[in-house]
Scaffold this motif. Structure first.
Motif, short mmCIF file in Angstrom:
data_model
loop_
_atom_site.label_atom_id
_atom_site.label_comp_id
_atom_site.label_asym_id
_atom_site.label_seq_id
_atom_site.Cartn_x
_atom_site.Cartn_y
_atom_site.Cartn_z
N PHE A 118 41.51 114.24 44.01
CA PHE A 118 41.16 115.05 44.99
C PHE A 118 42.04 116.01 45.27
O PHE A 118 41.90 117.21 45.46
N VAL A 119 43.46 115.69 45.60
CA VAL A 119 44.46 116.67 46.00
C VAL A 119 44.82 117.54 44.88
O VAL A 119 44.62 118.96 45.06
N GLY A 120 44.62 116.98 43.51
CA GLY A 120 44.89 118.20 42.44
C GLY A 120 43.87 118.93 42.34
O GLY A 120 44.09 120.18 42.36
N ALA A 121 42.60 118.63 42.76
CA ALA A 121 41.43 119.39 42.33
C ALA A 121 41.36 120.62 43.66
O ALA A 121 41.26 121.68 43.35
N ILE A 122 41.64 120.07 44.77
CA ILE A 122 41.67 120.92 45.91
C ILE A 122 42.78 122.00 45.70
O ILE A 122 42.69 123.28 46.17
N PHE A 123 43.72 121.57 45.39
CA PHE A 123 44.95 122.68 45.22
C PHE A 123 44.65 123.87 43.92
O PHE A 123 44.71 125.06 44.09
N ALA A 124 43.94 123.33 43.02
CA ALA A 124 43.23 124.32 41.93
C ALA A 124 42.33 125.25 42.59
O ALA A 124 42.36 126.26 42.15
N VAL A 125 41.30 124.35 43.16
CA VAL A 125 40.32 125.45 43.98
C VAL A 125 40.72 126.37 44.70
O VAL A 125 40.50 127.79 44.73
N ALA A 126 42.01 126.12 45.44
CA ALA A 126 42.64 127.24 46.52
C ALA A 126 43.29 128.05 45.52
O ALA A 126 43.13 129.39 46.07
N LEU A 127 43.80 127.83 44.45
CA LEU A 127 44.45 128.70 43.63
C LEU A 127 43.31 129.59 42.71
O LEU A 127 43.48 131.07 42.98
N ILE A 128 42.07 129.10 42.70
CA ILE A 128 41.02 129.94 42.16
C ILE A 128 40.58 130.82 43.21
O ILE A 128 40.38 132.19 43.00
N THR A 129 40.62 130.23 44.51
CA THR A 129 40.10 131.20 45.71
C THR A 129 40.99 132.43 45.85
O THR A 129 40.19 133.60 46.14
N PHE A 130 42.01 132.42 45.72
CA PHE A 130 42.99 133.62 45.99
C PHE A 130 43.39 134.31 44.73
O PHE A 130 43.68 135.54 44.89
N LEU A 131 43.55 133.63 43.61
CA LEU A 131 44.05 134.42 42.40
C LEU A 131 42.89 134.86 41.60
O LEU A 131 42.99 136.03 40.97
N ALA A 132 41.45 134.41 41.76
CA ALA A 132 40.47 134.75 40.94
C ALA A 132 40.07 136.27 41.16
O ALA A 132 40.09 137.35 40.33
N PRO A 133 40.00 136.73 42.57
CA PRO A 133 39.66 138.17 42.97
C PRO A 133 40.78 139.16 42.26
O PRO A 133 40.44 140.16 41.86
N VAL A 134 42.07 138.72 42.54
CA VAL A 134 43.16 139.49 42.09
C VAL A 134 43.05 139.68 40.59
O VAL A 134 42.92 140.91 40.16
N VAL A 135 42.79 138.65 39.84
CA VAL A 135 42.70 138.76 38.20
C VAL A 135 41.45 139.50 37.96
O VAL A 135 41.72 140.26 36.87
N ALA A 136 40.32 139.32 38.60
CA ALA A 136 39.24 140.09 38.35
C ALA A 136 39.20 141.60 38.48
O ALA A 136 38.93 142.44 37.70
#
Length: 504
Positions: A118-136
């Motif tokens: 659960f911790v690993g997944a939430i860390f990765a989702v938080a990364l997607i939340t803030f990094l995905a718009p920048v990459v896009a």
């Protein structure tokens, strides 16, 4: 701040009763898939993808990703209780998880595995939340040359970072490119390798191929192995849950290291399996209790499970932002998006913001729902292994056949699925990797189109791929990754022969 506002809108989409129900159904199916050896996240998503054809894209992707989260959770159950890895990335979990179960600490091992996942997944989702718009936003500046460079780097990464033979990886990829080229050429309008078969005018259906390669192929391999399950009882006591949760904060460094390793291996096409081994190896090397690893150490369960879940979740970042899947399951999900009429990539954030942010919000909710379900339903999921494999295998084959038939309502697809199943079985027997083949089938058309468009724009000048620092840097890194096994072998050969004499 814009990301948080968009995420709140995504929660408004994902928090409906219907979508919560889909999460529960998907996670239940996913845990069952994860518990049963011979299946896996990619297999389950591929087999059940036809069920989503009549659903809205947001609902469909929530169901399929929930199946994926459930499979990630479920693999730990059999690894700890039965010493049978339900998933390839659960192999490292058996090293300390099963010894803990043998020592009467199965509940502590399960709680540690589920919580760290659960911790690993939430860390990765938080990364997607803030990094995905920048990459896009950054990727909106890409042209055909830049997109081909990224796609080339993706293919090359499988060669450079693969654990097996580089030759077998390239051979698997080339076969995938050949299969992807069947049908109508989008540029010239000519037919390629259809051999007079009208059914092949539109090429091989990706869904039929992955159902055969993963579902039927794995079942054939499992049947050959004579797979049998021995039932076992399992329960989680509340005092064990609390006692384990009190120990976990002391392992914050292990959590952090495994999260970083997992996210890196997910974003690059490394995958959850090498991430789990890498997380375990780093933890064993750096932990104060490293000498006790392999004898039943909780930290030896936490490290691989955290890394595997972080990698499995982070693999969705390049898929959403660039249209480049970071894992076999992400490749299957990419195929689903294309079937639903959505084009993954930077424009997806502009044209379909409700879909994207609803999906990201569902990642948070899905992992919360998954943690609650696996903590409360372990006895039920463990009891599934008491069902004889002779009953489970035909049921899976039947579901695969129904899924393949529903693509075009044609028996040709069922026979094609069986042919791909035999191919998948042969790949397993000969130890050829399937992920490069699947990746080439998914991205083959896109990579070819990007390359040919870049060549048309530059009038055949290959230098267009080094026309700016971004494209040139990605292509150069891709070439390094492609030739990395050869460079490593050359270095080892030179080291073995001693220093090379200098010319006079």
């Amino acid at each position: 701040m814009d990301e948080l506002n968009a995420l709140m809108g995504g929660f408004a989409v994902a928090l409906s009763f219907y979508h919560i129900m889909l999460m529960v159904i998907g996670i239940t199916l996913g845990v069952i898939i994860g518990v049963l050896p011979g299946l896996g996240g990619a297999n389950g998503v591929a087999i059940l993808l036809p069920l989503t054809f009549t659903m809205a894209p947001t609902s469909a992707i929530i169901l399929l990703t929930s199946i994926y989260w459930g499979a990630l959770f479920g693999g730990a159950i059999t690894s700890i209780l039965f010493n049978i890895p339900g998933e390839p990335w659960s192999v490292a979990t058996t090293f300390d998880g099963h010894p803990m179960a043998q020592n009467g600490k199965a509940d502590e091992a399960l709680v540690g595995a589920f919580t760290s996942s659960f911790v690993g997944a939430i860390f990765a989702v938080a990364l997607i939340t803030f990094l995905a718009p920048v990459v896009a936003k950054f990727a909106l500046k890409f042209g055909p040359a830049e997109f081909f460079a990224v796609q080339f780097l993706t293919f090359a990464s499988f060669i450079g970072m693969g654990r097996g033979s580089a030759f077998k990886t390239v051979a698997s990829m080339c076969l995938g490119f050949a299969l992807a080229s069947v049908g109508l050429d989008n540029v010239t309008g000519t037919l390629r390798m259809t051999f007079g078969q009208d059914e092949l005018l539109n090429g091989f259906k990706f869904l039929v191929a992955v159902i055969g390669l993963f579902g039927i192929g794995e079942i054939l391999s499992s049947m050959e192995d004579g797979l049998k399950f021995n039932g076992a009882a399992a329960k989680l006591r509340m005092d064990a849950v609390i006692r384990t949760w009190k120990q976990l904060p002391r392992m914050w460094a292990t959590f952090l290291r495994s999260c970083i390793v997992g996210c890196w291996m997910g974003i690059t096409p490394g995958g959850a399996t090498p991430a789990s081994f890498m997380g375990y190896g780093i933890a064993k090397r750096l932990s104060k209790k490293g000498n006790n690893f392999g004898k039943g150490e909780l930290e030896g369960v936490v490290a691989p499970e955290t890394a595997a879940h972080a990698a499995g979740t982070a693999a969705l970042l390049p898929m959403l932002t660039l249209g480049i899947p970071g894992s076999p399951t992400a490749a299957v999900l990419l195929g689903g998006l294309l079937i639903w009429g959505l084009q993954p990539g930077p424009l997806l954030f502009v044209e379909q913001p409700d879909f994207v942010w609803g999906l990201i919000a569902s990642m948070y909710l899905g992992n919360v729902v998954g943690l609650v379900m696996v903590l409360t339903c372990v006895p039920f999921f463990a009891a599934i292994l008491r069902v004889p494999f002779s009953i489970i295998a035909p049921a899976i084959v039947f579901i695969c056949a129904v899924g393949a038939f529903t693509v075009n309502n044609a028996m040709f697809d069922v026979w094609l699925m069986l042919a791909f199943g035999v191919l998948g079985y042969l790949f397993n027997k000969l130890r050829y990797p399937l992920p490069p083949l699947v990746l080439a089938m998914v991205l083959g058309d896109q990579a070819e189109s990007s390359f040919r468009q870049a060549m048309l724009v530059s009038q055949g000048n290959v230098g267009v791929f080094w026309s700016n620092w971004l494209c040139g840097g990605i292509m150069t890194l891709g070439l390094v990754m492609a030739f990395w096994p050869a460079l490593t072998a050359l270095k080892a050969k030179l080291a073995g022969n001693g220093p090379v004499p200098r010319a006079a």
